[in-house]
Design a protein around this motif. Structure first.
Motif, PDB file in Angstrom:
ATOM      1  N   LEU A 303      47.290 102.278 -10.085  1.00 19.56           N
ATOM      2  CA  LEU A 303      48.503 102.626  -9.347  1.00 19.56           C
ATOM      3  C   LEU A 303      49.754 102.264 -10.134  1.00 19.56           C
ATOM      4  CD1 LEU A 303      47.438 101.514  -5.748  1.00 19.56           C
ATOM      5  CD2 LEU A 303      47.578 103.847  -6.636  1.00 19.56           C
ATOM      6  N   GLN A 304      49.697 101.217 -10.924  1.00 18.77           N
ATOM      7  CA  GLN A 304      50.831 100.861 -11.776  1.00 18.77           C
ATOM      8  C   GLN A 304      51.034 101.889 -12.893  1.00 18.77           C
ATOM      9  OE1 GLN A 304      50.313  96.922 -13.389  1.00 18.77           O
ATOM     10  NE2 GLN A 304      50.158  95.953 -11.372  1.00 18.77           N
ATOM     11  N   GLY A 305      49.978 102.629 -13.218  1.00 22.71           N
ATOM     12  CA  GLY A 305      50.057 103.571 -14.326  1.00 22.71           C
ATOM     13  C   GLY A 305      50.024 102.892 -15.681  1.00 22.71           C
ATOM     14  N   LYS A 306      49.513 101.665 -15.707  1.00 22.09           N
ATOM     15  CA  LYS A 306      49.498 100.913 -16.964  1.00 22.09           C
ATOM     16  C   LYS A 306      48.571 101.563 -17.989  1.00 22.09           C
ATOM     17  CE  LYS A 306      48.993  96.244 -18.817  1.00 22.09           C
ATOM     18  NZ  LYS A 306      48.769  94.816 -18.500  1.00 22.09           N
ATOM     19  N   TYR A 307      47.447 102.092 -17.511  1.00 24.91           N
ATOM     20  CA  TYR A 307      46.487 102.762 -18.384  1.00 24.91           C
ATOM     21  C   TYR A 307      46.170 104.143 -17.820  1.00 24.91           C
ATOM     22  CZ  TYR A 307      45.690  97.835 -19.599  1.00 24.91           C
ATOM     23  OH  TYR A 307      45.854  96.526 -19.963  1.00 24.91           O
ATOM     24  N   ASP A 308      45.805 105.054 -18.671  1.00 22.22           N
ATOM     25  CA  ASP A 308      45.356 106.380 -18.241  1.00 22.22           C
ATOM     26  C   ASP A 308      43.828 106.362 -18.180  1.00 22.22           C
ATOM     27  OD1 ASP A 308      44.702 108.989 -17.771  1.00 22.22           O
ATOM     28  OD2 ASP A 308      45.919 109.831 -19.391  1.00 22.22           O
ATOM     29  N   PRO A 309      43.253 106.301 -16.975  1.00 24.59           N
ATOM     30  CA  PRO A 309      41.799 106.194 -16.862  1.00 24.59           C
ATOM     31  C   PRO A 309      41.058 107.457 -17.284  1.00 24.59           C
ATOM     32  CG  PRO A 309      42.761 106.526 -14.701  1.00 24.59           C
ATOM     33  CD  PRO A 309      43.901 106.348 -15.653  1.00 24.59           C
ATOM     34  N   MET A 310      41.786 108.562 -17.468  1.00 25.34           N
ATOM     35  CA  MET A 310      41.145 109.803 -17.900  1.00 25.34           C
ATOM     36  C   MET A 310      40.923 109.830 -19.411  1.00 25.34           C
ATOM     37  SD  MET A 310      40.601 111.320 -15.083  1.00 25.34           S
ATOM     38  CE  MET A 310      40.064 112.923 -15.690  1.00 25.34           C
ATOM     39  N   LYS A 311      41.551 108.907 -20.132  1.00 24.58           N
ATOM     40  CA  LYS A 311      41.369 108.815 -21.574  1.00 24.58           C
ATOM     41  C   LYS A 311      40.458 107.634 -21.884  1.00 24.58           C
ATOM     42  CE  LYS A 311      45.858 110.874 -22.713  1.00 24.58           C
ATOM     43  NZ  LYS A 311      47.160 110.665 -23.393  1.00 24.58           N
ATOM     44  N   GLU A 312      39.606 107.792 -22.871  1.00 29.00           N
ATOM     45  CA  GLU A 312      38.605 106.772 -23.178  1.00 29.00           C
ATOM     46  C   GLU A 312      39.239 105.424 -23.482  1.00 29.00           C
ATOM     47  OE1 GLU A 312      34.761 106.009 -26.131  1.00 29.00           O
ATOM     48  OE2 GLU A 312      35.937 107.852 -26.290  1.00 29.00           O
ATOM     49  N   GLU A 313      40.260 105.419 -24.306  1.00 30.96           N
ATOM     50  CA  GLU A 313      40.898 104.156 -24.663  1.00 30.96           C
ATOM     51  C   GLU A 313      41.546 103.493 -23.455  1.00 30.96           C
ATOM     52  OE1 GLU A 313      43.623 104.712 -27.852  1.00 30.96           O
ATOM     53  OE2 GLU A 313      42.081 105.253 -29.314  1.00 30.96           O
ATOM     54  N   GLY A 314      42.222 104.287 -22.646  1.00 35.14           N
ATOM     55  CA  GLY A 314      42.850 103.752 -21.448  1.00 35.14           C
ATOM     56  C   GLY A 314      41.833 103.219 -20.464  1.00 35.14           C
ATOM     57  N   ASN A 315      40.734 103.921 -20.304  1.00 35.37           N
ATOM     58  CA  ASN A 315      39.679 103.498 -19.386  1.00 35.37           C
ATOM     59  C   ASN A 315      39.082 102.173 -19.825  1.00 35.37           C
ATOM     60  OD1 ASN A 315      37.028 103.503 -17.888  1.00 35.37           O
ATOM     61  ND2 ASN A 315      37.836 105.463 -17.166  1.00 35.37           N
ATOM     62  N   LYS A 316      38.820 102.040 -21.120  1.00 33.51           N
ATOM     63  CA  LYS A 316      38.252 100.792 -21.635  1.00 33.51           C
ATOM     64  C   LYS A 316      39.204  99.621 -21.421  1.00 33.51           C
ATOM     65  CE  LYS A 316      35.215 102.708 -25.223  1.00 33.51           C
ATOM     66  NZ  LYS A 316      34.974 102.808 -26.687  1.00 33.51           N
ATOM     67  N   ALA A 317      40.484  99.836 -21.688  1.00 33.74           N
ATOM     68  CA  ALA A 317      41.470  98.767 -21.513  1.00 33.74           C
ATOM     69  C   ALA A 317      41.612  98.391 -20.044  1.00 33.74           C
ATOM     70  CB  ALA A 317      42.820  99.203 -22.083  1.00 33.74           C
ATOM     71  N   LEU A 318      41.561  99.383 -19.164  1.00 40.40           N
ATOM     72  CA  LEU A 318      41.632  99.160 -17.721  1.00 40.40           C
ATOM     73  C   LEU A 318      40.486  98.264 -17.262  1.00 40.40           C
ATOM     74  CD1 LEU A 318      42.525  99.855 -14.770  1.00 40.40           C
ATOM     75  CD2 LEU A 318      41.116 101.928 -14.978  1.00 40.40           C
ATOM     76  N   VAL A 319      39.282  98.612 -17.639  1.00 43.91           N
ATOM     77  CA  VAL A 319      38.110  97.840 -17.231  1.00 43.91           C
ATOM     78  C   VAL A 319      38.159  96.434 -17.827  1.00 43.91           C
ATOM     79  CG1 VAL A 319      35.594  97.695 -17.385  1.00 43.91           C
ATOM     80  CG2 VAL A 319      36.700  99.905 -16.903  1.00 43.91           C
ATOM     81  N   ALA A 320      38.577  96.324 -19.066  1.00 46.36           N
ATOM     82  CA  ALA A 320      38.635  95.019 -19.724  1.00 46.36           C
ATOM     83  C   ALA A 320      39.598  94.071 -19.014  1.00 46.36           C
ATOM     84  CB  ALA A 320      39.045  95.188 -21.188  1.00 46.36           C
ATOM     85  N   GLU A 321      40.769  94.574 -18.614  1.00 48.38           N
ATOM     86  CA  GLU A 321      41.723  93.695 -17.934  1.00 48.38           C
ATOM     87  C   GLU A 321      41.213  93.288 -16.551  1.00 48.38           C
ATOM     88  OE1 GLU A 321      46.451  93.214 -16.771  1.00 48.38           O
ATOM     89  OE2 GLU A 321      45.811  94.847 -18.091  1.00 48.38           O
ATOM     90  N   ALA A 322      40.613  94.228 -15.836  1.00 52.44           N
ATOM     91  CA  ALA A 322      40.059  93.887 -14.524  1.00 52.44           C
ATOM     92  C   ALA A 322      38.957  92.841 -14.647  1.00 52.44           C
ATOM     93  CB  ALA A 322      39.524  95.144 -13.842  1.00 52.44           C
ATOM     94  N   LEU A 323      38.125  92.954 -15.678  1.00 54.77           N
ATOM     95  CA  LEU A 323      37.061  91.978 -15.883  1.00 54.77           C
ATOM     96  C   LEU A 323      37.627  90.589 -16.170  1.00 54.77           C
ATOM     97  CD1 LEU A 323      34.353  93.953 -17.890  1.00 54.77           C
ATOM     98  CD2 LEU A 323      34.066  92.852 -15.662  1.00 54.77           C
ATOM     99  N   GLU A 324      38.743  90.522 -16.867  1.00 55.97           N
ATOM    100  CA  GLU A 324      39.370  89.223 -17.125  1.00 55.97           C
ATOM    101  C   GLU A 324      39.726  88.529 -15.813  1.00 55.97           C
ATOM    102  OE1 GLU A 324      42.698  89.386 -19.724  1.00 55.97           O
ATOM    103  OE2 GLU A 324      41.588  90.335 -21.363  1.00 55.97           O
ATOM    104  N   TYR A 325      40.317  89.265 -14.904  1.00 59.41           N
ATOM    105  CA  TYR A 325      40.663  88.685 -13.607  1.00 59.41           C
ATOM    106  C   TYR A 325      39.412  88.303 -12.822  1.00 59.41           C
ATOM    107  CZ  TYR A 325      45.689  89.551 -13.782  1.00 59.41           C
ATOM    108  OH  TYR A 325      47.024  89.504 -14.110  1.00 59.41           O
ATOM    109  N   ALA A 326      38.408  89.148 -12.854  1.00 62.72           N
ATOM    110  CA  ALA A 326      37.197  88.885 -12.085  1.00 62.72           C
ATOM    111  C   ALA A 326      36.444  87.669 -12.612  1.00 62.72           C
ATOM    112  CB  ALA A 326      36.292  90.114 -12.116  1.00 62.72           C
ATOM    113  N   CYS A 327      36.331  87.555 -13.924  1.00 61.43           N
ATOM    114  CA  CYS A 327      35.542  86.473 -14.512  1.00 61.43           C
ATOM    115  C   CYS A 327      36.148  85.099 -14.273  1.00 61.43           C
ATOM    116  CB  CYS A 327      35.344  86.721 -16.008  1.00 61.43           C
ATOM    117  SG  CYS A 327      34.113  88.000 -16.381  1.00 61.43           S
ATOM    118  N   LYS A 328      37.437  85.040 -13.948  1.00 59.98           N
ATOM    119  CA  LYS A 328      38.053  83.759 -13.619  1.00 59.98           C
ATOM    120  C   LYS A 328      37.424  83.126 -12.386  1.00 59.98           C
ATOM    121  CE  LYS A 328      42.604  84.966 -15.530  1.00 59.98           C
ATOM    122  NZ  LYS A 328      44.023  85.250 -15.198  1.00 59.98           N
ATOM    123  N   HIS A 329      36.744  83.913 -11.579  1.00 65.14           N
ATOM    124  CA  HIS A 329      36.144  83.412 -10.349  1.00 65.14           C
ATOM    125  C   HIS A 329      34.711  82.918 -10.539  1.00 65.14           C
ATOM    126  CE1 HIS A 329      39.614  85.648  -8.963  1.00 65.14           C
ATOM    127  NE2 HIS A 329      39.511  85.029  -7.807  1.00 65.14           N
TER     128      HIS A 329
END
Length: 440
Positions: A303-329
């Motif tokens: 929703l922020q538009g930080k990454y373009d999930p339709m592009k491979e590079e953007g999708n990978k970066a999107l998932v990587a950042e979300a995993l960082e937040y998740a793994c803190k738990h």
């Protein structure tokens, strides 16, 4: 073949079932070695036709709460990495959208928000067709392509409790969160949600003709039955988890959490604290918190538009950042690896979604959702592939539908699958939410 779904024994809140047992693992152990399995019921199979219980209820909702708080109760590992920012943006209430929140246009944000909510409802409703089936059983009934729509090909007791084109408890509970946020004027507050959830369990949505919330899973049942639930929901859920041997990590918190990626989506720390606030009402296991945070931060980033999930590079970066937040738990390296393995699964087959011993494991539903996020360009094709794997297909479909719906947008959703039985009622709830957060 024939499936048997016995009516729940409401007196002791247990149920005889042939569907599965729960996943194994001691989330509180000092090492990564799993504890001995304590056989439990599967959320996917713990279903009840009219789940009425003698639990105190409240049906009057105020737009203010008695003690709203963003500070979580002590939850051990569940709290690691979570923060609770207090400073609202200067433009107005912290829940109201402002253009600086996103690089996308307002119209694009609305399309993704609606895609999230309606995409979840589609995945949930179509997933009911194969819920609790094996992959082989699903293919035996529906062929390789799966159900063409909501028309019933196979009906048993379980499926007969919902009309064609109706979503199940997964979307019901997401809408309970949504309505709680609307009722409180944009707040995410555990006690208000707990009251809303309790009332939904007893009455369902009466305006839709419900006689009670249907399909309630084991963990939510047990939390609702705890004497502390309405006064101290986090403590009640933690007590249920502790009594299980810190063993249960089911998917019911994840299946309902998508809307929390929309509220305050400009602030990932706030998204995380909101997510924990609601997850911990029924699920204390840190794997559940990590799963929910992975989903909501992914939605917020889109929703922020930080990454373009339709592009491979953007999708990978999107998932990587979300995993960082998740793994803190998660404090255990083994659990972090397991989380990443599910999220980055190369195929649906690798997830073993119909594995009887763990069909309702939270990481399985999360893996199913991220498979759709990472791979999908066609909503219908991917959601059909997913539900034809069987297992907890409505929950897997709900998570995947929300993530794909945000990625692709509401306009890309199949129009025939948007013809829900209660579409007008859903539209009204969604519109009230969008008005609250300043998107319409």
């Amino acid at each position: 073949m024939e499936f048997t779904f016995p009516v729940n024994k409401v007196s002791n809140m247990e149920e005889d079932t042939n569907c599965s047992v729960e996943p194994v693992g001691d989330a509180g152990a000092e090492s990564g070695t799993p504890s001995p399995a304590e056989v439990e019921l599967s959320d996917a199979a713990a279903r009840t036709a009219t789940p009425r219980m003698t639990i105190t209820t409240s049906t009057t909702y105020s737009t203010t709460t008695s003690t709203p708080s963003t500070t979580l109760d002590p939850q051990g590992e569940l709290q690691n990495g979570a923060t609770n920012p207090e400073a609202p943006p200067s433009h107005g209430p912290s829940h109201v959208f402002s253009p600086e929140w996103s690089s996308l246009s307002k119209e694009e944000v609305v399309d993704k928000v609606k895609g999230t909510i309606y995409g979840q409802a589609i995945g949930d409703a179509i997933g009911l067709a194969t819920e609790c089936m094996s992959k082989a059983e699903a293919r035996g009934l529906y062929g390789e392509q799966g159900p063409g729509g909501y028309q019933r090909t196979y009906v048993d007791f379980h499926r007969s409790r919902w009309d064609e084109g109706d979503w199940t408890e997964d979307t019901d509970q997401m809408l309970v969160i949504l309505q709680s946020v609307v009722d409180t004027g944009g707040k995410v507050e555990r006690h208000h949600f707990a009251k809303r959830l309790n009332d939904w369990m007893i009455f369902g949505f009466p305006e839709l003709g419900d006689v009670g919330g249907m399909g309630i899973g084991t963990m939510v049942h047990k939390a609702l039955a705890n004497v502390q639930f309405l006064s101290s929901p986090h403590e009640a859920a933690r007590e249920v988890w502790e009594r299980s041997g810190r063993y249960l990590a089911t998917n019911e918190a994840l299946m309902r959490t998508s809307v929390l990626g929309v509220v305050n989506f400009n602030n990932l720390d706030k998204v995380t604290s909101n997510t924990n606030e609601i997850c911990a009402v029924t699920h204390a296991d840190p794997r559940c918190a990590a799963s929910c945070v992975a989903m909501t931060t992914t939605l917020a980033l889109m929703l922020q538009g930080k990454y373009d999930p339709m592009k491979e590079e953007g999708n990978k970066a999107l998932v990587a950042e979300a995993l960082e937040y998740a793994c803190k738990h998660l404090s255990l390296d083994e659990q972090r690896r397991e989380l990443r393995d599910h999220v980055m699964s190369s195929s649906l087959e690798d997830l073993k979604l119909d594995e009887e011993s763990s069909i309702s494991y939270t990481f399985k539903a999360l893996g199913a959702g991220f498979y759709g996020l990472r791979k999908a360009t066609d909503f219908r094709k991917t959601i059909m592939e997913l539900i034809m794997e069987g297992g907890d297909a409505d929950s897997n479909g709900a998570v995947c539908g929300a993530l794909m719906g945000c990625k692709l947008g509401f306009k890309a959703l199949p129009q025939d699958l948007l013809q829900f039985k209660n579409r007008q009622w859903l539209d009204e709830r969604v519109d009230s939410f969008l008005r609250l957060i300043g998107l319409i």
